[in-house]
Write a protein that holds these residues in place. Sequence first.
Motif, PDB file in Angstrom:
ATOM      1  N   ARG A  26    -117.845 -36.944  30.746  1.00 58.01           N
ATOM      2  CA  ARG A  26    -116.789 -37.838  31.234  1.00 58.01           C
ATOM      3  C   ARG A  26    -117.096 -38.225  32.669  1.00 58.01           C
ATOM      4  NH1 ARG A  26    -112.415 -38.059  27.823  1.00 58.01           N
ATOM      5  NH2 ARG A  26    -112.449 -36.511  26.150  1.00 58.01           N
ATOM      6  N   THR A  36    -116.770 -42.757  29.622  1.00 55.38           N
ATOM      7  CA  THR A  36    -117.144 -41.540  28.921  1.00 55.38           C
ATOM      8  C   THR A  36    -118.365 -41.803  28.063  1.00 55.38           C
ATOM      9  OG1 THR A  36    -114.924 -40.646  28.923  1.00 55.38           O
ATOM     10  CG2 THR A  36    -116.345 -39.913  27.140  1.00 55.38           C
ATOM     11  N   GLU A  72    -108.266 -42.694  25.130  1.00 59.51           N
ATOM     12  CA  GLU A  72    -108.599 -41.345  24.676  1.00 59.51           C
ATOM     13  C   GLU A  72    -108.614 -41.283  23.140  1.00 59.51           C
ATOM     14  OE1 GLU A  72    -109.768 -39.000  26.498  1.00 59.51           O
ATOM     15  OE2 GLU A  72    -109.942 -37.619  24.815  1.00 59.51           O
TER      16      GLU A  72
END
Lengths: 344, 344, 344, 344
Positions: free
Chosen positions: D32, D37, D11
Amino acid sequence: MIIVMEPTASEDQIQKVAKKLESLDFKIVFNRGEVMTVLAAIGDKRLVDPASLASMEGVREVKLIQEPFKLSGRESKAEDTVIDLGNGTKIGGKEPSVVIAGPCSVERNFEGLLKVAQAAKEAGAKVLRGGAFKPRTSPYDFQGMEEEGLKYLAKARQKTGLLIATEVMDTPEIELVAGYADILQVGARNMQNYKLLKALGKVKKPVILKRGPSASIREFLLASEYIIYAGNPNVILCERGVKGFDSHYTRNILDIASIAVIKKYSHLPVIVDPSHATGRRYLIEPMSKASMAAGAHGLMIEVHHDPENASSDGAQSLTVDQFKELMIDLNRLSKLLGEGSRKN
Amino acid sequence: MIIVMEPTASEDQIQKVAKKLESLDFKIVFNRGEVMTVLAAIGDKRLVDPASLASMEGVREVKLIQEPFKLSGRESKAEDTVIDLGNGTKIGGKEPSVVIAGPCSVERNFEGLLKVAQAAKEAGAKVLRGGAFKPRTSPYDFQGMEEEGLKYLAKARQKTGLLIATEVMDTPEIELVAGYADILQVGARNMQNYKLLKALGKVKKPVILKRGPSASIREFLLASEYIIYAGNPNVILCERGVKGFDSHYTRNILDIASIAVIKKYSHLPVIVDPSHATGRRYLIEPMSKASMAAGAHGLMIEVHHDPENASSDGAQSLTVDQFKELMIDLNRLSKLLGEGSRKN
Amino acid sequence: MIIVMEPTASEDQIQKVAKKLESLDFKIVFNRGEVMTVLAAIGDKRLVDPASLASMEGVREVKLIQEPFKLSGRESKAEDTVIDLGNGTKIGGKEPSVVIAGPCSVERNFEGLLKVAQAAKEAGAKVLRGGAFKPRTSPYDFQGMEEEGLKYLAKARQKTGLLIATEVMDTPEIELVAGYADILQVGARNMQNYKLLKALGKVKKPVILKRGPSASIREFLLASEYIIYAGNPNVILCERGVKGFDSHYTRNILDIASIAVIKKYSHLPVIVDPSHATGRRYLIEPMSKASMAAGAHGLMIEVHHDPENASSDGAQSLTVDQFKELMIDLNRLSKLLGEGSRKN
Amino acid sequence: MIIVMEPTASEDQIQKVAKKLESLDFKIVFNRGEVMTVLAAIGDKRLVDPASLASMEGVREVKLIQEPFKLSGRESKAEDTVIDLGNGTKIGGKEPSVVIAGPCSVERNFEGLLKVAQAAKEAGAKVLRGGAFKPRTSPYDFQGMEEEGLKYLAKARQKTGLLIATEVMDTPEIELVAGYADILQVGARNMQNYKLLKALGKVKKPVILKRGPSASIREFLLASEYIIYAGNPNVILCERGVKGFDSHYTRNILDIASIAVIKKYSHLPVIVDPSHATGRRYLIEPMSKASMAAGAHGLMIEVHHDPENASSDGAQSLTVDQFKELMIDLNRLSKLLGEGSRKN
């Protein structure tokens, strides 16, 4: 999947594409730029044929985000596939690299074949190769000894303990060839012979799949996908050179980087055939070393007891003595690489 | 055949090569230059494998003088081959060019197929194409309707009087496909599936052989040689683009010059498939015209009743209306070319 | 030279070709086959343009026997060329392989450049690279710092003792660049900029000549021939990948076999640039090792102090730490190869 | 721009990429997926180098949505560019196609040049071509007559009223060449000689830019972008064949589809040089017709008064009589295409 619309696409056309995707359970995100609109479609690509989307009015281009191969890809299986070839020999992952050696074609001279097999065994090779069914560019060239060649190979196995790898060219021959061989091989020119690939999915023996002379890495992995999807996960990929614009000095361009690319995207073992790639004897040594240094899980090398009188590919075959010498160098190199670059 | 010796070749090595060639009934002429010796060997190339000569010590290179194809070459047959496709339609030589049209795949919608067939017939096409057995890059893509697709094609033939061309992918399927089709097709990815080629030599129906994506013209003609040598002289060559380095705007590079090259070296008819070559609908029109202007004996064009919902290759399929419009232009062009350039 | 006549060539046409060759002091040997006549012409190829022969009526093909390069070829100079780069660093022959490292472009951050230079020096590199004049595909991309970049390089040399290699793009810039650099570089896109090559023949400094993206090995050696023929024998050839049909996973195909081919045909040193060839950071390590294992005399590797913020080519640049780690492996590999394969 | 993250990206890495883009005024949309992603970045691509994004940790790939060329693209200028060559001759758009004819090199025989020029004029050509500065693969081949050649061309213009097109190879020569020529030509090997392109942007005369032998269409248009961006909008693109894997029968592959692709994406005129593309005289006629049928705005054809004694490229030059005959066919074809396919 990303759908890029033409700058001239109408709102109607955009909505039509979006609706089609929604009807296939994709989630749509609109990105409206100043010049053109881009749709991001999130969902299972297998539900839609990108080409049919690309054919819709107002669509400029469809870009895949996820690789289209599943079973052969790292995304579905992160750890390396290690294949048991028999006799305690394994290939893939961190296993020592496996050398496959032997003549291009099995010829009507069993003593010659045996001489090569024994030397290969002594030098450290684990598998004997030799073609009984031969794909040849011209119908006037030697087409192979067929079943008799398979018998020679089996006899050489019996006398040396080497495993046997040989090519299968056509679905009706699979049973015959699999009756003799330990490892089945699909030639470069058959890489996209999908009926053959599907039929090999029903066989339990390991399959060496050679890269087609103009196959992209994606097409190569999709060809392996056919075999795995049909039931046989034991696929060994073999880089053997691709067509290039300069065939004056080497037959093909050996795409050594493909070894490392394949290892990143796929869990399957990958080996190299420097003999067919280059077509020149003096290039076998440097290309074998380079392949190993780049991380290949094995090598497939042509060795002949008398290259000047070979029925095929003499110009690229090593003599027995040249092969022995090469194996000394390769063993030392393999040892160094095994120690040093554990991450490779 | 020309054998170029290395500058460092010994007299012994030169003599050994000469003796080998003489033992094969070649006549040898020595050309001793200041730097290297060159042997010219005059005789029947089929008696020796150039690669085995190339493998002898001291040999730098073996150059072929005569083309290796015989039956497909102009040297063995100077006049153009004209093939009777049935229903009075002929292809090759000075015959009017033949247009083959239809969807990429036969789909579960007979009305759609019929709509295309009728429009094709009206616009002047002579043959309906459609795949029942489909070679697809991914195992997850539509693989064809198989025998049911063949039945659809036969029914469309019955209703329109068009001839039927469809692909055969594997030797065990030949009998089934030949039972329905008028013309059998070998896909690009099977161009060097030699078992298939040999088996098609036993069939009496015309065969469309598509050029492999990286096949040289020599390899292409040698593939046709397999079919002819096995007994079937009715081979139609089909240029469909080759792999290039730029696949961003077109799928392949359509090698239009190959039409004229093949017409010089071979007597076989040669047609063009602009649909698979380019993969883009807007390129079909200019590439069809260019192929015809370059002398193609025919065209194979994908037409679909509803490209946006095609099971395969929608992006490159013309709609029925686009096809009709194109045929008007092609007919005018064909007429002009027929009048003006009688030598072409 | 071999002149292959068409099967349809008349005796007149054959005699006309023979007379033309004789008038140019060639000795002619006639080889009259059943299908066609072949003339072998022995003499100095430089006296005739093969293309003009090929244009004569009745000529099918002209084949060269001797390579067209002279000064760069082994035939004129058998022993390896070893070039003194300065500071006691030599390249070529049996000299230890030379690593050239540095950022793609020199940027407006001298501390960053110095950091790379110091790390390169410590890890064993001998030459610092960095572009001050940058050839970029798009006019909107960073075009280089020009003379100010050269000054940064000179300052980094002063502080580290590394030699400096940098690109020159245009004849009027040669004097300026040669005033700062120890080694001049010709980019791949300028490999056949013959005015530049000729002008570099007047310079005394070593020149790194990069292979053009679609240059055959013969064209590559002929490009080096321009520099040598114009007076500068200090040419280092650099393989950097050629255009292939699959640019999805690597930018170019690194033609590693070209290293061994060039070493057979030429006496010049040959190095490899794995960074531009692959365009991917994770491929630098395996391709560096493979190049060294194949016998390269050196490597040119992109290293940046902060690749994520590089002005160009960040995606293929190693960080300083990655480079140090790689050099440990390369040094061990180099040692092994030096011991073991003395013949390589 | 689409940024595809690795399936393993954290992330943190995703946020870092997003922040970098936001700092450059891009608007970000997150997509996503289950596996990975994807970021869509909407904004002006020129503000960021995609390669530097690609180098960030966790990034798998950066895909461009908008074409990187601006001034040469249809998106910035929808209507066709029509260039006034002088003497009332225009090229581009719906103007009649322009034929440029003449010898490869200007030779020391003014009468020969004049003979070609007069015949070209009579047959309908508008421009006389001829090389005074010649880029040749080997330094031992004829390098051109230089300024004296330019004087011959000027004299032929005076006597025939044809316009003059000739090549410029190096920035310091531009002034000299532009002093004589009406149209300046950049050779294929200099297509990415950016200093030359920039300098030609300062000249007001039209520039013929030949496609490099392995230039993608995008690279080709970006090369034209250099000239336009530097101030000269009068660029004529010239397709002349690209490197292929089969150079046995033709020198290059003539990429005829590129004509139609370029016309879709760019407003610039595009012409074809079938002579350099094929290198074979018998292919000039079919390839000229095919190019015209595909929509080319013009042709550049080599014609020599005595091809067997040409200083360069004799094998691909038409004789004066062959050229006249070809022009009759081309004029008829041009008329038909002009009438029929108004949309093309």
